[in-house]
Design an enzyme around this catalytic site. Structure first.
Site, PDB file in Angstrom:
ATOM      1  N   ASP A   1       0.759  -1.356  -0.244  1.00 20.47           N
ATOM      2  CA  ASP A   1      -0.237  -0.339   0.143  1.00 20.47           C
ATOM      3  C   ASP A   1       1.415   1.288   0.119  1.00 20.47           C
ATOM      4  O   ASP A   1       1.439   1.448   0.666  1.00 20.47           O
ATOM      5  CB  ASP A   1      -0.965  -0.024   1.105  1.00 20.47           C
ATOM      6  CG  ASP A   1      -2.037   1.390   1.096  1.00 20.47           C
ATOM      7  OD1 ASP A   1      -1.843   2.755   0.376  1.00 20.47           O
ATOM      8  OD2 ASP A   1      -2.765   0.885   1.816  1.00 20.47           O
TER       9      ASP A   1
ATOM     10  N   ARG B   1      -0.258   4.661  -0.360  1.00 18.72           N
ATOM     11  CA  ARG B   1      -1.025   5.809  -0.383  1.00 18.72           C
ATOM     12  C   ARG B   1      -0.107   6.529   0.797  1.00 18.72           C
ATOM     13  O   ARG B   1       0.338   6.036   1.914  1.00 18.72           O
ATOM     14  CB  ARG B   1      -2.698   5.133  -0.353  1.00 18.72           C
ATOM     15  CG  ARG B   1      -3.129   4.870  -1.079  1.00 18.72           C
ATOM     16  CD  ARG B   1      -4.256   4.052  -0.987  1.00 18.72           C
ATOM     17  NE  ARG B   1      -4.602   3.702   0.024  1.00 18.72           N
ATOM     18  CZ  ARG B   1      -5.624   2.517   0.352  1.00 18.72           C
ATOM     19  NH1 ARG B   1      -6.885   2.606   0.018  1.00 18.72           N
ATOM     20  NH2 ARG B   1      -5.850   1.652   0.747  1.00 18.72           N
TER      21      ARG B   1
END
Length: 205
Positions: free
Chosen positions: A126, A128
């Site tokens: 991930d 983000r």
């Protein structure tokens, strides 16, 4: 400032007429949007969702993920509440971009799960970044969130950025035969709470 406010307009939808606020991320030039409904600057916790862009799920009705159904469910919930915010972040594919997401899908077609596919392409599971959320919420006067998410790591990431998350509100929707492995991987490897036993979690005041 990490983001610059550009303009705001009305956005009529099947669920409610939202206010749409546009921002540009200073470091990357990415364009982000916040939808708001009602008075979100009164100091009380605001029902909200931080939703990362998913072209395939949000716009093309893909059943490989649960993103589109979560987006719709969040907008419906805010409309029902009569008050809330939805931050729509341009972080496609958990931050790896659309073309790399398609490459990851190709690997998944060959048997990899969503985390393994990202890692084989040289990315973290991930990628983000939620740092841009705080200035956008501050611009709208939002002091605290009742955050619609199944992802405790998102709660921690926002809290670490200085955002007060008063409650985690589960968002269980969009399960289908095509995304069973995807949802199981999110639960097993990314820590998502996918079961119905967690109805809500209230954070520190």
């Amino acid at each position: 400032m990490p983001v610059v406010f550009v303009a705001a307009s009305k956005l009529p939808t099947p669920f409610a007429e939202f206010a749409m606020h546009g921002f540009i991320e200073s470091a990357t030039g990415r364009e982000h949007v916040v939808l708001s409904l009602g008075d979100v600057a009164d100091g009380a916790p605001v029902l909200g969702r931080v939703h990362s862009e998913c072209l395939t799920g949000d716009a093309l009705f893909s059943q490989r993920c649960d993103c589109g159904s979560q987006l719709e469910a969040a907008m419906r919930a805010i409309a029902t509440e009569g008050r809330g915010v939805l931050l729509y972040l341009r972080q496609e594919g958990r931050g790896i971009g659309l073309m790399n997401k398609i490459r990851a899908y190709e690997l998944q077609d060959g048997g990899a799960d969503t985390v393994e596919a990202n890692e084989r392409l040289g990315f973290a599971a991930d990628q983000r970044d939620y740092a841009i959320c705080l200035p956008m919420l501050q611009h709208l006067g939002v002091q605290s969130l009742r955050l619609m998410t199944n992802n405790p790591r998102k709660v921690k990431a926002l809290t670490d950025m200085g955002i007060n998350v008063a409650e985690r509100v589960p968002l269980h929707t969009g399960q289908n035969p095509h995304n069973r492995l995807y949802l199981a991987t999110k639960a097993g490897k990314l820590g998502h709470m996918m079961g119905n036993e967690h109805q809500s979690e209230v954070g520190p005041a």
